[in-house]
Design a protein around this motif. Structure first.
Motif, PDB file in Angstrom:
ATOM      1  N   TRP A  21       9.101   3.863   4.437  1.00 37.46           N
ATOM      2  CA  TRP A  21       8.613   4.263   5.750  1.00 37.46           C
ATOM      3  C   TRP A  21       9.408   5.443   6.293  1.00 37.46           C
ATOM      4  O   TRP A  21       8.839   6.344   6.914  1.00 37.46           O
ATOM      5  CB  TRP A  21       8.691   3.079   6.716  1.00 37.46           C
ATOM      6  CG  TRP A  21       8.102   3.391   8.046  1.00 37.46           C
ATOM      7  CD1 TRP A  21       6.775   3.429   8.371  1.00 37.46           C
ATOM      8  CD2 TRP A  21       8.813   3.741   9.223  1.00 37.46           C
ATOM      9  NE1 TRP A  21       6.623   3.771   9.685  1.00 37.46           N
ATOM     10  CE2 TRP A  21       7.868   3.970  10.244  1.00 37.46           C
ATOM     11  CE3 TRP A  21      10.164   3.879   9.524  1.00 37.46           C
ATOM     12  CZ2 TRP A  21       8.228   4.326  11.526  1.00 37.46           C
ATOM     13  CZ3 TRP A  21      10.515   4.226  10.815  1.00 37.46           C
ATOM     14  CH2 TRP A  21       9.549   4.453  11.795  1.00 37.46           C
TER      15      TRP A  21
ATOM     16  N   GLY B  21       6.708   7.963   6.282  1.00 36.97           N
ATOM     17  CA  GLY B  21       6.084   7.679   7.566  1.00 36.97           C
ATOM     18  C   GLY B  21       5.082   6.541   7.460  1.00 36.97           C
ATOM     19  O   GLY B  21       5.151   5.700   6.564  1.00 36.97           O
ATOM     20  N   ASN B  22       4.125   6.534   8.374  1.00 39.58           N
ATOM     21  CA  ASN B  22       3.148   5.442   8.426  1.00 39.58           C
ATOM     22  C   ASN B  22       2.216   5.398   7.222  1.00 39.58           C
ATOM     23  O   ASN B  22       1.648   4.357   6.908  1.00 39.58           O
ATOM     24  CB  ASN B  22       2.316   5.540   9.702  1.00 39.58           C
ATOM     25  CG  ASN B  22       3.111   5.178  10.924  1.00 39.58           C
ATOM     26  OD1 ASN B  22       4.111   4.472  10.829  1.00 39.58           O
ATOM     27  ND2 ASN B  22       2.677   5.650  12.078  1.00 39.58           N
ATOM     28  N   ARG B  23       2.048   6.518   6.540  1.00 43.36           N
ATOM     29  CA  ARG B  23       1.134   6.515   5.394  1.00 43.36           C
ATOM     30  C   ARG B  23       1.698   5.735   4.207  1.00 43.36           C
ATOM     31  O   ARG B  23       0.980   5.471   3.246  1.00 43.36           O
ATOM     32  CB  ARG B  23       0.779   7.933   4.985  1.00 43.36           C
ATOM     33  CG  ARG B  23       1.928   8.761   4.534  1.00 43.36           C
ATOM     34  CD  ARG B  23       1.506  10.220   4.371  1.00 43.36           C
ATOM     35  NE  ARG B  23       2.679  11.041   4.186  1.00 43.36           N
ATOM     36  CZ  ARG B  23       3.074  11.503   3.016  1.00 43.36           C
ATOM     37  NH1 ARG B  23       2.382  11.233   1.939  1.00 43.36           N
ATOM     38  NH2 ARG B  23       4.170  12.235   2.935  1.00 43.36           N
ATOM     39  N   ALA B  24       2.959   5.313   4.277  1.00 43.45           N
ATOM     40  CA  ALA B  24       3.538   4.516   3.202  1.00 43.45           C
ATOM     41  C   ALA B  24       2.857   3.155   3.099  1.00 43.45           C
ATOM     42  O   ALA B  24       2.815   2.552   2.034  1.00 43.45           O
ATOM     43  CB  ALA B  24       5.037   4.330   3.426  1.00 43.45           C
ATOM     44  N   PHE B  25       2.297   2.690   4.214  1.00 43.88           N
ATOM     45  CA  PHE B  25       1.667   1.375   4.217  1.00 43.88           C
ATOM     46  C   PHE B  25       0.168   1.447   4.473  1.00 43.88           C
ATOM     47  O   PHE B  25      -0.447   0.472   4.904  1.00 43.88           O
ATOM     48  CB  PHE B  25       2.337   0.473   5.256  1.00 43.88           C
ATOM     49  CG  PHE B  25       3.794   0.291   4.990  1.00 43.88           C
ATOM     50  CD1 PHE B  25       4.217  -0.409   3.879  1.00 43.88           C
ATOM     51  CD2 PHE B  25       4.741   0.829   5.831  1.00 43.88           C
ATOM     52  CE1 PHE B  25       5.550  -0.569   3.611  1.00 43.88           C
ATOM     53  CE2 PHE B  25       6.084   0.673   5.577  1.00 43.88           C
ATOM     54  CZ  PHE B  25       6.495  -0.020   4.461  1.00 43.88           C
ATOM     55  N   ASP B  26      -0.441   2.597   4.207  1.00 48.11           N
ATOM     56  CA  ASP B  26      -1.885   2.735   4.379  1.00 48.11           C
ATOM     57  C   ASP B  26      -2.659   1.804   3.456  1.00 48.11           C
ATOM     58  O   ASP B  26      -3.705   1.292   3.818  1.00 48.11           O
ATOM     59  CB  ASP B  26      -2.324   4.179   4.126  1.00 48.11           C
ATOM     60  CG  ASP B  26      -1.976   5.086   5.290  1.00 48.11           C
ATOM     61  OD1 ASP B  26      -1.648   4.557   6.372  1.00 48.11           O
ATOM     62  OD2 ASP B  26      -2.011   6.314   5.108  1.00 48.11           O
TER      63      ASP B  26
END
Length: 89
Positions: free
Chosen positions: A25, A29-34
Motif C-alpha cells: 500500500w 497506493g490504493n491500487r494495490a488492493f484493487d
C-alpha cells in the motif's frame, strides 16, 4: 515468560501484516488492493493473520483454563465465560 512470548508474537504478527499489506500500500497506493476480491491468496493471508491475532489475544484466557484444576476452572467459567451457577449443580 508467557508475557515475553506474547509480546514477541505480537511484534512478529505486526511485521507480517505490514509486510503483506502495508508495504504494497505504501509503494502502490490504493491500487494495490484493487483486485483483493479476486485474489484468493491475499484473502487467505488476511484470514490467517486475523486468526493468528485472535488466537494470540485469547491465549492467556485459554492457557489459564487448561492449566487450572476443577475448582479454578469453575471460577474461570463463571467469571470470564458467563456460565451460570446452576450449570455446575
Amino acid at each position: 515468560m508467557t508475557l515475553i512470548a506474547l509480546i514477541f508474537a505480537g511484534l512478529l504478527l505486526g511485521f507480517a501484516a505490514f509486510a503483506a499489506f502495508g508495504l504494497p500500500w505504501i509503494l502502490m497506493g490504493n491500487r494495490a488492493f484493487d483486485e483483493f476480491r479476486e485474489r484468493r491468496d491475499q484473502q487467505m493471508l488476511a484470514g490467517v493473520l486475523g486468526f493468528a491475532a485472535v488466537m494470540a489475544a485469547s491465549l492467556p484466557l485459554i492457557s489459564a483454563a487448561l492449566a487450572s484444576a476443577a475448582p479454578q476452572l469453575q471460577v474461570f467459567a463463571q467469571t470470564v465465560l458467563g456460565v451460570p451457577e446452576r450449570f455446575w449443580s
